[in-house]
Motif scaffolding. Sequence first.
Motif, PDB file in Angstrom:
ATOM      1  N   ASP A  62       0.780  -1.240   0.000  1.00 23.37           N
ATOM      2  CA  ASP A  62       0.000   0.000   0.000  1.00 23.37           C
ATOM      3  C   ASP A  62       0.813   1.291   0.000  1.00 23.37           C
ATOM      4  O   ASP A  62       0.549   2.198  -0.779  1.00 23.37           O
ATOM      5  N   HIS A  63       1.841   1.388   0.837  1.00 27.39           N
ATOM      6  CA  HIS A  63       2.517   2.686   1.001  1.00 27.39           C
ATOM      7  C   HIS A  63       3.267   3.150  -0.249  1.00 27.39           C
ATOM      8  O   HIS A  63       3.281   4.326  -0.566  1.00 27.39           O
ATOM      9  N   ASN A  64       3.925   2.208  -0.914  1.00 28.09           N
ATOM     10  CA  ASN A  64       4.790   2.567  -2.047  1.00 28.09           C
ATOM     11  C   ASN A  64       4.090   2.582  -3.390  1.00 28.09           C
ATOM     12  O   ASN A  64       4.672   3.015  -4.377  1.00 28.09           O
ATOM     13  N   GLY A 104      -5.210  -3.191  -1.043  1.00 23.86           N
ATOM     14  CA  GLY A 104      -5.665  -1.899  -0.543  1.00 23.86           C
ATOM     15  C   GLY A 104      -4.872  -1.489   0.674  1.00 23.86           C
ATOM     16  O   GLY A 104      -3.963  -2.214   1.106  1.00 23.86           O
ATOM     17  N   VAL A 105      -5.221  -0.343   1.229  1.00 27.31           N
ATOM     18  CA  VAL A 105      -4.552   0.125   2.439  1.00 27.31           C
ATOM     19  C   VAL A 105      -4.848  -0.880   3.554  1.00 27.31           C
ATOM     20  O   VAL A 105      -5.983  -1.327   3.720  1.00 27.31           O
ATOM     21  N   VAL A 106      -3.818  -1.215   4.280  1.00 28.30           N
ATOM     22  CA  VAL A 106      -3.876  -2.301   5.258  1.00 28.30           C
ATOM     23  C   VAL A 106      -5.069  -2.177   6.219  1.00 28.30           C
ATOM     24  O   VAL A 106      -5.728  -3.164   6.534  1.00 28.30           O
ATOM     25  N   HIS A 107      -5.391  -0.945   6.636  1.00 30.82           N
ATOM     26  CA  HIS A 107      -6.485  -0.783   7.603  1.00 30.82           C
ATOM     27  C   HIS A 107      -7.860  -0.749   6.942  1.00 30.82           C
ATOM     28  O   HIS A 107      -8.882  -0.710   7.628  1.00 30.82           O
ATOM     29  N   ILE A 108      -7.865  -0.719   5.630  1.00 33.10           N
ATOM     30  CA  ILE A 108      -9.157  -0.786   4.939  1.00 33.10           C
ATOM     31  C   ILE A 108      -9.499  -2.252   4.682  1.00 33.10           C
ATOM     32  O   ILE A 108     -10.644  -2.667   4.803  1.00 33.10           O
ATOM     33  N   GLY A 125       2.540  -3.129  11.990  1.00 33.41           N
ATOM     34  CA  GLY A 125       3.648  -2.183  12.060  1.00 33.41           C
ATOM     35  C   GLY A 125       3.231  -0.865  11.454  1.00 33.41           C
ATOM     36  O   GLY A 125       3.760  -0.436  10.435  1.00 33.41           O
ATOM     37  N   ASP A 126       2.259  -0.241  12.081  1.00 31.66           N
ATOM     38  CA  ASP A 126       1.672   0.983  11.548  1.00 31.66           C
ATOM     39  C   ASP A 126       0.805   1.608  12.628  1.00 31.66           C
ATOM     40  O   ASP A 126      -0.054   0.937  13.194  1.00 31.66           O
ATOM     41  N   SER A 127       1.023   2.887  12.887  1.00 25.86           N
ATOM     42  CA  SER A 127       0.365   3.506  14.041  1.00 25.86           C
ATOM     43  C   SER A 127      -1.147   3.624  13.879  1.00 25.86           C
ATOM     44  O   SER A 127      -1.863   3.735  14.874  1.00 25.86           O
ATOM     45  N   HIS A 128      -1.645   3.617  12.640  1.00 26.49           N
ATOM     46  CA  HIS A 128      -3.090   3.763  12.459  1.00 26.49           C
ATOM     47  C   HIS A 128      -3.865   2.454  12.596  1.00 26.49           C
ATOM     48  O   HIS A 128      -5.045   2.375  12.249  1.00 26.49           O
ATOM     49  N   THR A 129      -3.202   1.450  13.150  1.00 28.64           N
ATOM     50  CA  THR A 129      -3.874   0.195  13.475  1.00 28.64           C
ATOM     51  C   THR A 129      -5.039   0.447  14.431  1.00 28.64           C
ATOM     52  O   THR A 129      -5.977  -0.347  14.505  1.00 28.64           O
ATOM     53  N   GLY A 343      -8.913  10.451   0.328  1.00 32.05           N
ATOM     54  CA  GLY A 343      -8.446   9.070   0.403  1.00 32.05           C
ATOM     55  C   GLY A 343      -7.848   8.778   1.758  1.00 32.05           C
ATOM     56  O   GLY A 343      -8.161   9.460   2.737  1.00 32.05           O
ATOM     57  N   SER A 344      -7.017   7.720   1.860  1.00 36.42           N
ATOM     58  CA  SER A 344      -6.294   7.265   3.057  1.00 36.42           C
ATOM     59  C   SER A 344      -7.141   6.348   3.934  1.00 36.42           C
ATOM     60  O   SER A 344      -8.351   6.202   3.727  1.00 36.42           O
ATOM     61  N   CYS A 345      -6.487   5.775   4.945  1.00 29.11           N
ATOM     62  CA  CYS A 345      -7.195   4.873   5.851  1.00 29.11           C
ATOM     63  C   CYS A 345      -8.128   5.639   6.772  1.00 29.11           C
ATOM     64  O   CYS A 345      -8.931   5.045   7.484  1.00 29.11           O
ATOM     65  N   THR A 346      -8.041   6.967   6.762  1.00 19.89           N
ATOM     66  CA  THR A 346      -8.963   7.774   7.564  1.00 19.89           C
ATOM     67  C   THR A 346     -10.278   7.991   6.826  1.00 19.89           C
ATOM     68  O   THR A 346     -11.353   7.843   7.395  1.00 19.89           O
ATOM     69  N   GLY A 402      -4.417   2.854  -2.855  1.00 20.28           N
ATOM     70  CA  GLY A 402      -3.132   2.918  -2.167  1.00 20.28           C
ATOM     71  C   GLY A 402      -3.135   4.039  -1.145  1.00 20.28           C
ATOM     72  O   GLY A 402      -4.121   4.753  -0.998  1.00 20.28           O
ATOM     73  N   CYS A 403      -1.998   4.196  -0.445  1.00 16.34           N
ATOM     74  CA  CYS A 403      -1.881   5.260   0.560  1.00 16.34           C
ATOM     75  C   CYS A 403      -1.786   6.620  -0.115  1.00 16.34           C
ATOM     76  O   CYS A 403      -2.130   7.643   0.471  1.00 16.34           O
ATOM     77  N   SER A 404      -1.256   6.615  -1.329  1.00 17.19           N
ATOM     78  CA  SER A 404      -1.226   7.824  -2.154  1.00 17.19           C
ATOM     79  C   SER A 404      -0.638   9.014  -1.403  1.00 17.19           C
ATOM     80  O   SER A 404       0.413   8.912  -0.772  1.00 17.19           O
ATOM     81  N   MET A 405      -1.348  10.140  -1.445  1.00 16.06           N
ATOM     82  CA  MET A 405      -0.814  11.400  -0.931  1.00 16.06           C
ATOM     83  C   MET A 405      -0.909  11.535   0.580  1.00 16.06           C
ATOM     84  O   MET A 405      -0.659  12.606   1.136  1.00 16.06           O
ATOM     85  N   CYS A 406      -1.244  10.437   1.260  1.00 15.13           N
ATOM     86  CA  CYS A 406      -1.255  10.500   2.716  1.00 15.13           C
ATOM     87  C   CYS A 406       0.162  10.658   3.249  1.00 15.13           C
ATOM     88  O   CYS A 406       0.380  11.262   4.287  1.00 15.13           O
ATOM     89  N   LEU A 407       1.139  10.094   2.525  1.00 17.11           N
ATOM     90  CA  LEU A 407       2.535  10.238   2.955  1.00 17.11           C
ATOM     91  C   LEU A 407       3.427  10.320   1.729  1.00 17.11           C
ATOM     92  O   LEU A 407       3.100   9.769   0.682  1.00 17.11           O
ATOM     93  N   GLY A 408       4.537  11.010   1.853  1.00 21.11           N
ATOM     94  CA  GLY A 408       5.403  11.261   0.702  1.00 21.11           C
ATOM     95  C   GLY A 408       6.322  10.092   0.395  1.00 21.11           C
ATOM     96  O   GLY A 408       7.528  10.184   0.502  1.00 21.11           O
ATOM     97  N   SER A 424      -6.584  12.993   4.886  1.00 21.70           N
ATOM     98  CA  SER A 424      -5.724  12.058   5.608  1.00 21.70           C
ATOM     99  C   SER A 424      -5.632  12.456   7.079  1.00 21.70           C
ATOM    100  O   SER A 424      -6.461  13.219   7.575  1.00 21.70           O
ATOM    101  N   ASN A 425      -4.617  11.980   7.771  1.00 28.69           N
ATOM    102  CA  ASN A 425      -4.591  12.111   9.224  1.00 28.69           C
ATOM    103  C   ASN A 425      -3.420  12.902   9.792  1.00 28.69           C
ATOM    104  O   ASN A 425      -3.352  13.134  10.981  1.00 28.69           O
ATOM    105  N   ARG A 426      -2.450  13.255   8.958  1.00 28.05           N
ATOM    106  CA  ARG A 426      -1.271  13.938   9.509  1.00 28.05           C
ATOM    107  C   ARG A 426      -0.923  15.167   8.695  1.00 28.05           C
ATOM    108  O   ARG A 426      -0.759  15.076   7.477  1.00 28.05           O
ATOM    109  N   GLY A 430       6.165  18.340   5.858  1.00 23.91           N
ATOM    110  CA  GLY A 430       6.691  17.438   4.837  1.00 23.91           C
ATOM    111  C   GLY A 430       5.979  16.108   4.703  1.00 23.91           C
ATOM    112  O   GLY A 430       6.412  15.255   3.939  1.00 23.91           O
ATOM    113  N   ARG A 431       4.887  15.902   5.433  1.00 22.90           N
ATOM    114  CA  ARG A 431       4.224  14.600   5.416  1.00 22.90           C
ATOM    115  C   ARG A 431       3.779  14.206   4.001  1.00 22.90           C
ATOM    116  O   ARG A 431       3.844  13.052   3.604  1.00 22.90           O
ATOM    117  N   GLN A 432       3.304  15.185   3.239  1.00 26.37           N
ATOM    118  CA  GLN A 432       2.802  14.874   1.896  1.00 26.37           C
ATOM    119  C   GLN A 432       3.836  15.209   0.819  1.00 26.37           C
ATOM    120  O   GLN A 432       3.513  15.276  -0.357  1.00 26.37           O
TER     121      GLN A 432
HETATM  122  S1  SF4 Z   1      -1.956   6.638   7.519  1.00 28.95           S
HETATM  123 FE1  SF4 Z   1      -1.690   6.951   5.355  1.00 28.95          FE
HETATM  124  S2  SF4 Z   1       0.262   5.962   4.943  1.00 28.95           S
HETATM  125 FE2  SF4 Z   1      -0.433   5.145   6.893  1.00 28.95          FE
HETATM  126  S3  SF4 Z   1      -1.605   3.297   6.388  1.00 28.95           S
HETATM  127 FE3  SF4 Z   1      -3.058   5.004   6.458  1.00 28.95          FE
HETATM  128  S4  SF4 Z   1      -3.203   5.673   4.333  1.00 28.95           S
HETATM  129 FE4  SF4 Z   1      -1.341   4.471   4.499  1.00 28.95          FE
END
Ligand code: SF4
Lengths: 461, 195
Positions: A62-64, A104-108, A125-129, A343-346, A402-408, A424-426, A430-432
Amino acid sequence: MGRTLAEKVWEQHVVRRAEGEPDLLYIDLHLVHEVTSPQAFDGLRLSGRTVRRPDLTIATEDHNVPTVLGPIADVVSRTQVETLRKNTAEFGIRLHPMGDAGQGVVHIIGPQFGLTQPGMTVVCGDSHTSTHGAFGALAFGIGTSEVEHVLATQTLPAYRPKTMAVEVKGALPYGVTAKDLILAIIAQIGTGGGQGYIVEYRGEAVRALSMEGRMTVCNMSIEAGARAGMIAPDETTFEYLRGRPHAPSGAAWDEAVEYWKTLRTDDDAVFDKVVEIDASTLTPFVTWGTNPGQGAPLGSAVPSPEQFADPVERAAAERALDYMGLSAGTRLRDIQVDTVFVGSCTNGRLEDLRAAAEVLRGRTVVTRTLIVPGSMQVKADAEAEGLHEVFKAAGAEWREAGCSMCLGMNPDTLKPGERSASTSNRNFEGRQGKGGRTHLVSPQVAAATAVTGRLAAPADL
Amino acid sequence: MDAFTTHTGRAVPLRRSNVDTDQIIPAVWLKQVSRTGFDKGLFSAWREDPSFVLNDPAYAGASVLISGPDFGTGSSREHAVWALQQYGFRAVISSRFGDIFRNNSTKMGLLPVVLPEAVVEDLQAKVEADPAAELTVDLVEKQVRLGDVVAPFEIDDYTRWRLMEGLDDIGLTLRHAEDIDQYENGRQPWLPTTV
Ligand code: SF4
């Protein structure tokens, strides 16, 4: 004395308890993605260990991943994804690679498959678990050393955090969403307010949320410093789960539901901390700074650093305004953006896309607008409803999951100095993308902003 | 992991709050599949600014970071810990840490030291006044010492013991493999599998 939901789920998973040691907790579901796992698999190989329960483990890319069709152009990103493919093949772990209907994004994808269920322990291994706590699961993010630990033992040593109740009184007014609610909660308790706690979201407004909305709320628990957020399961939860591929069926379903109904905080249970918020007073909420606690109602203005009594917060606000290129007193509605990201897992689930489409239907965007489904399933569902046609007709870009523009980390980034309204959530510096400036918003505000080019709510159109 | 008992070295003051792990190591650096080479990514965006404190030659070679509150919030990336260690840090002092960062640190032998905000600021001021001053982080005595300052800190005994012995958590858990077997036999039958 009664017990809280968090305490019940915790106790159910204690494998071993010894005086002066952390509890050893059993992990029911381990989600894996390409970024935080390669060094963990290496660790297993180095010590000659194996994966104890590949059947309780699932992986996705998802991230890459780029969100346009085609291979990954970036060699380093590609290597990381290929490494996950090799590792999951070697250790016998189910993987949903790019292009797969389950990717898809792991949390979706966990909730979508019905793998996330009430009362479970879920780690990744991801804080948005914390997202998975929406089902009444105890779900939290871990680092790579702990990923290796779970792979090898299916357990984690941990001290039980304290418990916090966030009591949401009243009902959310029309046009105010789960995203606005959680942004307002974070602004109230601060980015460190939840540190050391498991938060349980309670009250009428929370009960009224859909599963998607509950996931949005729990997702951002980590933004208040809490490792986990939970919502007690109810009919809304059971209805969401019923018939999903990995949900129990037949007699097992009835047995499970009976147990799930016990997963609520007892009336006489005591939380270590209680925070109250009145939902009925909320309006659309956006961030102006560089941490998710630096937010304000859309109808207000960029605050002046002098408004903060605490010297640390004042300094943080000064830095944030400088980075964001904003001056105190500017009306938030006057802030012009270059890019809108939905987008994003949020906020990358079907309900979020529907909300954005409702605003964009028959209108035209004036900014670059990326609409990125959180999973291939969300994409298929949205297309079945014709949402993609609405987005395309409005001039927005309809992308792959994908995670797309949630993180750079993949090709979807902001350029230095560019400003976004993002679901997104952050909003970290420089996050994006390096030098990018992020305003966190709901899907509705994102869509309205895409139409006007300035931060806006649908009511402004 | 590396054992930690006591460490003496020079310290660098980072007068910022909410130093999230995206700042400690930006996402572009996370594409590596190895465990090495992250020192170059440490605070890479901030280091482009010549006035950033890590670029001050007076603090070259410092091995203790003294930060404002809420250090290591945000993303779970353990890469943040690897980057700090590979750059040469052995300990980080702050009044509050992100929970996941603190956990990751103790798995790797980077010591997160929690001290009251006023003490942190005092240490920062002292180091700013004399960058060559040596600071001691003593896990055995649970103290930070700098000149006439002796600041006690709290850490749970189990984590302290593990850090002092440099013990690998997985090895410790596998001693209880029988407990895990037994627990697994009693799990609720409807729980899902991924197969
Ligand atoms: S916070 Fe963003 S980068 Fe992390 S899993 Fe969710 S969509 Fe992907």
